[in-house]
Design a protein around this motif. Structure first.
Motif, PDB file in Angstrom:
ATOM      1  N   UNK A  88       9.154 -29.733 -24.818  1.00  0.00           N
ATOM      2  CA  UNK A  88      10.395 -28.955 -24.950  1.00  0.00           C
ATOM      3  C   UNK A  88      10.872 -28.473 -23.584  1.00  0.00           C
ATOM      4  N   UNK A  89       9.930 -28.077 -22.727  1.00  0.00           N
ATOM      5  CA  UNK A  89      10.302 -27.617 -21.393  1.00  0.00           C
ATOM      6  C   UNK A  89      10.954 -28.731 -20.579  1.00  0.00           C
ATOM      7  N   UNK A  90      10.438 -29.942 -20.702  1.00  0.00           N
ATOM      8  CA  UNK A  90      11.054 -31.074 -20.009  1.00  0.00           C
ATOM      9  C   UNK A  90      12.416 -31.410 -20.606  1.00  0.00           C
ATOM     10  N   UNK A  91      12.560 -31.244 -21.925  1.00  0.00           N
ATOM     11  CA  UNK A  91      13.848 -31.520 -22.573  1.00  0.00           C
ATOM     12  C   UNK A  91      14.920 -30.524 -22.145  1.00  0.00           C
ATOM     13  N   UNK A  92      14.517 -29.286 -21.836  1.00  0.00           N
ATOM     14  CA  UNK A  92      15.498 -28.294 -21.389  1.00  0.00           C
ATOM     15  C   UNK A  92      16.083 -28.659 -20.035  1.00  0.00           C
ATOM     16  N   UNK A  93      15.421 -29.541 -19.311  1.00  0.00           N
ATOM     17  CA  UNK A  93      15.934 -29.999 -18.022  1.00  0.00           C
ATOM     18  C   UNK A  93      16.833 -31.219 -18.184  1.00  0.00           C
ATOM     19  N   UNK A  94      16.498 -32.090 -19.157  1.00  0.00           N
ATOM     20  CA  UNK A  94      17.177 -33.384 -19.265  1.00  0.00           C
ATOM     21  C   UNK A  94      18.232 -33.442 -20.367  1.00  0.00           C
ATOM     22  N   UNK A  95      18.088 -32.643 -21.428  1.00  0.00           N
ATOM     23  CA  UNK A  95      18.981 -32.734 -22.590  1.00  0.00           C
ATOM     24  C   UNK A  95      19.947 -31.549 -22.601  1.00  0.00           C
ATOM     25  N   UNK A  96      21.263 -31.792 -22.632  1.00  0.00           N
ATOM     26  CA  UNK A  96      22.235 -30.686 -22.608  1.00  0.00           C
ATOM     27  C   UNK A  96      22.090 -29.712 -23.781  1.00  0.00           C
ATOM     28  N   UNK A  97      21.721 -30.228 -24.978  1.00  0.00           N
ATOM     29  CA  UNK A  97      21.589 -29.336 -26.141  1.00  0.00           C
ATOM     30  C   UNK A  97      20.547 -28.253 -25.889  1.00  0.00           C
ATOM     31  N   UNK A  98      19.401 -28.631 -25.319  1.00  0.00           N
ATOM     32  CA  UNK A  98      18.352 -27.657 -25.044  1.00  0.00           C
ATOM     33  C   UNK A  98      18.736 -26.754 -23.877  1.00  0.00           C
ATOM     34  N   UNK A  99      19.502 -27.277 -22.930  1.00  0.00           N
ATOM     35  CA  UNK A  99      20.002 -26.431 -21.850  1.00  0.00           C
ATOM     36  C   UNK A  99      20.915 -25.340 -22.400  1.00  0.00           C
ATOM     37  N   UNK A 100      21.729 -25.716 -23.385  1.00  0.00           N
ATOM     38  CA  UNK A 100      22.625 -24.746 -24.010  1.00  0.00           C
ATOM     39  C   UNK A 100      21.841 -23.675 -24.749  1.00  0.00           C
ATOM     40  N   UNK A 101      20.794 -24.099 -25.487  1.00  0.00           N
ATOM     41  CA  UNK A 101      19.965 -23.120 -26.199  1.00  0.00           C
ATOM     42  C   UNK A 101      19.289 -22.154 -25.236  1.00  0.00           C
ATOM     43  N   UNK A 102      18.859 -22.676 -24.090  1.00  0.00           N
ATOM     44  CA  UNK A 102      18.160 -21.837 -23.123  1.00  0.00           C
ATOM     45  C   UNK A 102      19.070 -20.749 -22.560  1.00  0.00           C
ATOM     46  N   UNK A 103      20.381 -21.004 -22.527  1.00  0.00           N
ATOM     47  CA  UNK A 103      21.328 -20.037 -21.973  1.00  0.00           C
ATOM     48  C   UNK A 103      21.880 -19.079 -23.022  1.00  0.00           C
ATOM     49  N   UNK A 104      21.470 -19.239 -24.288  1.00  0.00           N
ATOM     50  CA  UNK A 104      22.014 -18.403 -25.360  1.00  0.00           C
ATOM     51  C   UNK A 104      21.235 -17.109 -25.577  1.00  0.00           C
ATOM     52  N   UNK A 105      20.293 -16.819 -24.708  1.00  0.00           N
ATOM     53  CA  UNK A 105      19.568 -15.560 -24.816  1.00  0.00           C
ATOM     54  C   UNK A 105      18.511 -15.576 -25.905  1.00  0.00           C
ATOM     55  N   UNK A 106      18.412 -14.446 -26.608  1.00  0.00           N
ATOM     56  CA  UNK A 106      17.358 -14.279 -27.616  1.00  0.00           C
ATOM     57  C   UNK A 106      17.510 -15.256 -28.780  1.00  0.00           C
ATOM     58  N   UNK A 107      18.721 -15.493 -29.229  1.00  0.00           N
ATOM     59  CA  UNK A 107      18.921 -16.412 -30.355  1.00  0.00           C
ATOM     60  C   UNK A 107      18.522 -17.838 -29.967  1.00  0.00           C
ATOM     61  N   UNK A 108      18.868 -18.240 -28.749  1.00  0.00           N
ATOM     62  CA  UNK A 108      18.474 -19.568 -28.287  1.00  0.00           C
ATOM     63  C   UNK A 108      16.976 -19.693 -28.128  1.00  0.00           C
ATOM     64  N   UNK A 109      16.329 -18.617 -27.664  1.00  0.00           N
ATOM     65  CA  UNK A 109      14.875 -18.642 -27.512  1.00  0.00           C
ATOM     66  C   UNK A 109      14.183 -18.780 -28.853  1.00  0.00           C
ATOM     67  N   UNK A 110      14.698 -18.089 -29.874  1.00  0.00           N
ATOM     68  CA  UNK A 110      14.113 -18.211 -31.216  1.00  0.00           C
ATOM     69  C   UNK A 110      14.268 -19.629 -31.759  1.00  0.00           C
ATOM     70  N   UNK A 111      15.419 -20.237 -31.513  1.00  0.00           N
ATOM     71  CA  UNK A 111      15.649 -21.606 -31.978  1.00  0.00           C
ATOM     72  C   UNK A 111      14.703 -22.572 -31.275  1.00  0.00           C
ATOM     73  N   UNK A 112      14.505 -22.390 -29.963  1.00  0.00           N
ATOM     74  CA  UNK A 112      13.582 -23.255 -29.216  1.00  0.00           C
ATOM     75  C   UNK A 112      12.159 -23.076 -29.727  1.00  0.00           C
ATOM     76  N   UNK A 113      11.759 -21.829 -30.009  1.00  0.00           N
ATOM     77  CA  UNK A 113      10.417 -21.579 -30.543  1.00  0.00           C
ATOM     78  C   UNK A 113      10.221 -22.250 -31.898  1.00  0.00           C
ATOM     79  N   UNK A 114      11.279 -22.228 -32.727  1.00  0.00           N
ATOM     80  CA  UNK A 114      11.192 -22.866 -34.040  1.00  0.00           C
ATOM     81  C   UNK A 114      11.032 -24.384 -33.899  1.00  0.00           C
TER      82      UNK A 114
END
Length: 441
Positions: A88-114
């Motif tokens: 997932x950490x590598x995907x946050x660098x390469x995939x725009x969807x995960x980059x967007x989730x990473x910038x959404x704050x707490x809600x994005x972090x919960x989605x990434x954890x799920x």
């Protein structure tokens, strides 16, 4: 000694801190007990005789605290979760969807954890089937093979999810990061046995006696101290914030620092390099004739010169690679510019990003070389007479994880003491923990 006793008394006086420490001990005890619960339908006596402690399997068994060799219900431990987190950490660098989730704050972090948890279940199921086929011999299974495979995959997956739950509970109700503490307690569980075996070997005929054992302990202490320097080492970049006066109040106008870690990649370069270095062993299992050749046999021996030189070079390369994908100088420069900050003598924007990138390149070189040296120290220790099991504590992933987690835990305890107006753990200075647990796992 009096200072230590007073500190322990102060820790016990703080009800919240006392409760957190007791909760941590209880959850870790549950994990250690679970590592001895064998999968249903397995004869543990036959299993222990057939387990191979060398190579990747021995490393996984160390991280799992022996649960891997015991075919425990928690045999896979948190390793599938770590694998999923890396993906997932590598995907946050390469995939725009995960980059967007990473910038959404707490809600994005919960989605990434799920998403990470779902991926953990998939990885665990795949690793469970591989574990059953490769590590549980047929003569150790006392029930129907099909029934055993299906039930064991479910149990191993549930065991990994339970360990993850324990880690989250330790984080919420205990001290420090639970996942890191679980890995550390699994590694430390091997220390008493390894130390006893090493002591017995030194007092045998030709072992060197008490003097050799003392020299080894002093060398281990020196390695730990230098490892602490690597984990804690930072290069501080001064940042000046513009002064603004709103009404009768002044905002900004202060100088702060950006701490750039000497080893920003943590233990990830060692993990990546080890994964590549296990390829020759895998090829040797598939093609036994190739394993007997001089080239492949040298890479199957982790104490050989060719193995360690290649291993060190891979670690240096992966350190630069992982630092490049985790540290974004352009993003740091943009955030600094938005908040009215600037590096003295450097223009905001692109010039600041280039300045940070240059600093990172300079400090990453000594950090990567030192990390490579720590990684090959176990092989050097074996060459000078230390047993292979005890030599694992002289460097590598296990030592970096232990040092990082202990520092982080001590920093958590010290913050509780300072918050209640007590002195910290150390009389001469404050303990600085890691910026994030992910930096060491």
């Amino acid at each position: 000694m009096k200072k230590l006793i007073d500190t322990l008394v102060n820790i016990w006086k703080i009800e919240d801190l006392r409760t957190r420490i007791l909760n941590t001990i209880m959850f870790l005890a549950i994990y250690r007990l679970g590592s001895y619960v064998v999968l249903p339908g397995v004869n543990p006596a036959i299993l222990n005789q057939s387990f191979d402690q060398s190579g990747l399997l021995g490393l996984l068994n160390m991280f799992a605290g022996g649960a891997f060799a015991n075919a425990s219900v928690m045999a896979l431990g948190v390793m599938p979760y770590i694998s999923a987190s890396i993906v997932i950490q590598l995907l946050t660098v390469a995939v725009p969807y995960f980059q967007k989730l990473q910038k959404e704050g707490e809600s994005g972090r919960k989605k990434i954890n799920q998403i990470t948890r779902y991926l953990t279940i998939i990885i665990t199921a795949g690793q469970a089937m591989a574990f059953i086929k490769a590590q549980v011999p047929a003569n150790a299974i006392m029930v129907n093979m099909t029934l055993f495979t299906v039930s064991s995959v479910v149990i191993l997956t549930a065991g990994t999810m339970f360990v993850m739950w324990l880690g989250e509970k330790i984080t919420d109700k205990g001290i420090g990061n639970g996942i890191s503490l679980i890995i550390m307690i699994g590694i430390i569980a091997w220390l008493p046995q390894a130390l006893i075996q090493e002591s017995v070997a030194k007092f045998e005929s030709g072992g060197g006696g008490l003097i050799a054992l003392i020299v080894e302990m002093v060398a281990l202490a020196v390695v730990v101290m230098f490892t602490i320097l690597l984990v804690q080492g930072v290069r501080r970049i001064p940042v000046q914030y513009a002064k603004r006066i709103v009404g009768n109040k002044q905002y900004g106008g202060v100088r702060q620092y950006i701490p750039l870690k000497v080893n920003a990649a943590g233990v990830m370069p060692i993990i990546f390099a080890q994964a590549i270095m296990f390829i020759p062993a895998t090829v040797g299992q598939i093609f036994p004739s190739a394993a007997e050749s001089g080239f492949w046999s040298s890479f199957n021996d982790y104490t050989s010169v060719s193995y360690n030189v290649t291993f060190a070079i891979l670690i240096i390369l992966f350190t630069y690679f992982y630092t490049a994908i985790t540290v974004n100088p352009m993003q740091m420069a943009e955030d600094m510019k938005k908040n009215g900050g600037f590096v003295p003598g450097v223009k905001p924007g692109r010039a600041t990003a280039d300045f940070i990138d240059t600093i990172m390149s300079r400090i990453t070189l000594p950090g990567s070389v030192f990390l490579a040296l720590i990684a090959i120290l176990p092989a050097i220790a074996v060459q000078v007479g230390v047993s292979s099991q005890f030599a694992q504590f002289y460097g590598g992933t296990s030592l970096l994880i232990m040092v990082g987690v202990v520092l982080d835990t001590l920093q958590q305890i010290e913050s509780h003491l300072l918050m209640r107006h007590y002195d910290g753990l150390m009389k001469t200075g404050r303990i600085k923990g890691r910026a994030a647990v992910g930096a060491s796992i």
